[in-house]
Write a protein that holds these residues in place. Structure first.
Motif, PDB file in Angstrom:
ATOM      1  N   ALA A  82     -79.147 -43.962 -31.068  1.00  0.00           N
ATOM      2  CA  ALA A  82     -79.853 -43.360 -29.499  1.00  0.00           C
ATOM      3  C   ALA A  82     -81.023 -42.574 -30.053  1.00  0.00           C
ATOM      4  O   ALA A  82     -82.052 -42.606 -29.336  1.00  0.00           O
ATOM      5  N   ALA A  83     -81.045 -42.146 -31.212  1.00  0.00           N
ATOM      6  CA  ALA A  83     -82.696 -41.689 -31.589  1.00  0.00           C
ATOM      7  C   ALA A  83     -83.731 -42.596 -32.019  1.00  0.00           C
ATOM      8  O   ALA A  83     -84.894 -42.430 -32.119  1.00  0.00           O
ATOM      9  N   PHE A  84     -83.069 -44.010 -32.282  1.00  0.00           N
ATOM     10  CA  PHE A  84     -84.115 -44.798 -33.213  1.00  0.00           C
ATOM     11  C   PHE A  84     -85.359 -45.231 -32.286  1.00  0.00           C
ATOM     12  O   PHE A  84     -86.206 -45.518 -33.064  1.00  0.00           O
ATOM     13  N   ASP A  85     -85.134 -45.333 -31.025  1.00  0.00           N
ATOM     14  CA  ASP A  85     -86.363 -45.749 -30.385  1.00  0.00           C
ATOM     15  C   ASP A  85     -87.421 -44.903 -30.331  1.00  0.00           C
ATOM     16  O   ASP A  85     -88.692 -45.448 -30.173  1.00  0.00           O
ATOM     17  N   ASP A  86     -87.115 -43.647 -30.441  1.00  0.00           N
ATOM     18  CA  ASP A  86     -88.092 -42.642 -30.223  1.00  0.00           C
ATOM     19  C   ASP A  86     -88.616 -41.749 -31.361  1.00  0.00           C
ATOM     20  O   ASP A  86     -89.707 -41.322 -31.698  1.00  0.00           O
ATOM     21  N   ALA A  87     -87.796 -41.689 -32.621  1.00  0.00           N
ATOM     22  CA  ALA A  87     -88.046 -41.207 -33.701  1.00  0.00           C
ATOM     23  C   ALA A  87     -87.225 -41.754 -34.916  1.00  0.00           C
ATOM     24  O   ALA A  87     -86.244 -42.375 -34.708  1.00  0.00           O
ATOM     25  N   LEU A  88     -87.620 -41.397 -35.989  1.00  0.00           N
ATOM     26  CA  LEU A  88     -86.993 -42.092 -37.287  1.00  0.00           C
ATOM     27  C   LEU A  88     -85.691 -41.021 -37.580  1.00  0.00           C
ATOM     28  O   LEU A  88     -85.854 -40.036 -37.798  1.00  0.00           O
ATOM     29  N   PRO A  89     -84.461 -41.461 -37.266  1.00  0.00           N
ATOM     30  CA  PRO A  89     -83.422 -40.823 -37.477  1.00  0.00           C
ATOM     31  C   PRO A  89     -83.239 -40.324 -39.042  1.00  0.00           C
ATOM     32  O   PRO A  89     -83.311 -41.098 -39.931  1.00  0.00           O
ATOM     33  N   LEU A  90     -83.048 -39.022 -39.261  1.00  0.00           N
ATOM     34  CA  LEU A  90     -82.945 -38.582 -40.635  1.00  0.00           C
ATOM     35  C   LEU A  90     -81.384 -38.040 -40.755  1.00  0.00           C
ATOM     36  O   LEU A  90     -81.494 -36.830 -39.979  1.00  0.00           O
ATOM     37  N   LEU A  91     -80.704 -38.160 -41.894  1.00  0.00           N
ATOM     38  CA  LEU A  91     -79.678 -37.457 -42.317  1.00  0.00           C
ATOM     39  C   LEU A  91     -80.147 -36.562 -43.646  1.00  0.00           C
ATOM     40  O   LEU A  91     -80.557 -37.172 -44.553  1.00  0.00           O
ATOM     41  N   SER A  92     -80.080 -35.430 -43.327  1.00  0.00           N
ATOM     42  CA  SER A  92     -80.910 -34.398 -44.417  1.00  0.00           C
ATOM     43  C   SER A  92     -80.325 -34.462 -45.758  1.00  0.00           C
ATOM     44  O   SER A  92     -79.139 -34.068 -45.625  1.00  0.00           O
ATOM     45  N   VAL A  93     -81.112 -34.615 -46.817  1.00  0.00           N
ATOM     46  CA  VAL A  93     -80.280 -34.191 -48.090  1.00  0.00           C
ATOM     47  C   VAL A  93     -81.415 -33.289 -48.755  1.00  0.00           C
ATOM     48  O   VAL A  93     -82.768 -34.010 -48.967  1.00  0.00           O
ATOM     49  N   ALA A  94     -81.730 -32.079 -48.531  1.00  0.00           N
ATOM     50  CA  ALA A  94     -82.496 -31.181 -49.064  1.00  0.00           C
ATOM     51  C   ALA A  94     -82.850 -31.250 -50.561  1.00  0.00           C
ATOM     52  O   ALA A  94     -81.856 -31.195 -51.266  1.00  0.00           O
ATOM     53  N   CYS A  95     -84.051 -31.038 -51.179  1.00  0.00           N
ATOM     54  CA  CYS A  95     -84.389 -30.878 -52.521  1.00  0.00           C
ATOM     55  C   CYS A  95     -84.662 -29.543 -52.780  1.00  0.00           C
ATOM     56  O   CYS A  95     -85.166 -28.741 -51.804  1.00  0.00           O
ATOM     57  N   ALA A  96     -84.392 -29.267 -53.898  1.00  0.00           N
ATOM     58  CA  ALA A  96     -84.046 -27.798 -54.377  1.00  0.00           C
ATOM     59  C   ALA A  96     -85.565 -27.177 -54.385  1.00  0.00           C
ATOM     60  O   ALA A  96     -85.810 -26.027 -54.518  1.00  0.00           O
TER      61      ALA A  96
END
Length: 333
Positions: free
Chosen positions: A63-77
């Motif tokens: 659903a997000a792909f057309d308008d923005a890069l979908p990101l599943l966040s993995v945060a760096c320390a």
């Protein structure tokens, strides 16, 4: 419906975030299937100013792909600085790889695409696998010895029978059994994931001129020819051993679907010469589809808007095509 692809961005200080973002920016002209990135949002923001939408799970990606890069966040320390890798970045890359692999193995993502990582950095955080391939294989329950590394470009596919070993060890590692095992996996994958009904395999000789009938070495006689004969007896279209210096020009490439080579550079030199910006590493023999652009982290140009996304685009496209073929096979079974 094909589930979105999971794209682990690799080392956040390398070019992975940039080429993933640029691939999304070219999604329409390249007709890319929906995918979502897995990694640190700051790594993308440091190299690209386009829209990013954080998602809670793969089911939100399409659903997000057309308008923005979908990101599943993995945060760096730590703070991400392009071109300046650190151990926190390596840990982030490993966590993203593990998450993306798990989601693909569970069926939440249709395929796994992995961005480039720094093995030197990974080894310093306790990573014990030779590379991402072996890590992914272990996570999906397959012995790494049962997998095959194929490098694929628009006009050439190559399989190195031996990979990251000193050249002096290659003759001792080659055996008919090894070549037969690699060829069987390759033939099955060409049919299953590439849609080639009757795959044709060509074997490169180890020695100059394929040994000149034993005058320049016996590996072709003692190892490669028995493997080719055994494969033919199984019904696999195998030819060789062929002289490696004459089997990669255009007319020769048209006679086979994949070349089985004896060692790393014998396979990768022609592939990278022909398709440096489009080469894809695909791991054969896994229950999931895994591809990767055939290049490294390129820390020297990270953050300079110089990274070409061609290989990442090709890796995403190849993964999606293979996933569709597997899905179609399930539907029609």
């Amino acid at each position: 419906m094909l589930s979105p692809l999971a794209v682990a961005m690799g080392d956040p200080a390398g070019i992975g975030p940039e080429i993933v973002a640029k691939a999304w920016a070219r999604r329409r002209e390249e007709r890319l299937a929906p995918f979502f990135a897995v990694g640190d949002a700051r790594a993308i923001a440091a190299v690209w100013g386009g829209p990013v939408e954080r998602i809670a799970g793969p089911d939100e990606a399409a659903a997000a792909f057309d308008d923005a890069l979908p990101l599943l966040s993995v945060a760096c320390a730590s703070q991400v600085v392009p071109g300046h890798p650190d151990l926190d970045g390596a840990r982030c890359a490993l966590h993203a790889l593990e998450l993306a692999t798990g989601l693909t193995s569970a069926g939440a993502a249709s395929a796994l695409v992995t961005g480039p990582v720094s093995k030197a950095q990974m080894y310093q955080i306790g990573f014990t696998h030779p590379g991402q391939t072996e890590f992914v294989a272990e996570r999906v329950g397959v012995a790494s010895s049962a997998t095959v590394m194929m490098l694929a470009g628009p006009t050439l596919r190559v399989v190195p029978a031996t990979t990251h070993v000193p050249f002096r060890e290659v003759p001792g590692l080659l055996s008919p059994e090894l070549l037969i095992a690699k060829a069987r996996v390759t033939a099955r994958a060409l049919a299953r994931d590439f849609g080639i009904v009757s795959p044709r395999l060509a074997f490169a000789g180890l020695n100059p001129h394929a040994g000149e009938q034993g005058a320049i070495g016996r590996e072709e006689i003692d190892i490669i020819t028995p493997a080719v004969e055994a494969l033919r007896a199984e019904g696999i279209d195998a030819t060789g051993p062929l002289a490696a210096d004459t089997m990669f020009h255009g007319r020769a490439r048209a006679t086979y679907d994949a070349a089985i080579c004896c060692y790393h550079d014998q396979a990768l030199v022609p592939l990278k010469t022909l398709h440096f910006d489009e080469g894809v590493n695909i791991t054969l023999g896994l229950p999931i589809i895994r591809t990767s652009p055939d290049h490294g982290t390129a820390f020297g140009i990270a953050g300079q808007d110089r990274a070409e996304p061609g290989a990442m685009i090709a890796a995403i496209r190849l993964a999606a095509d293979a996933a569709r073929r597997r899905l179609d096979a399930l539907v029609t079974a």
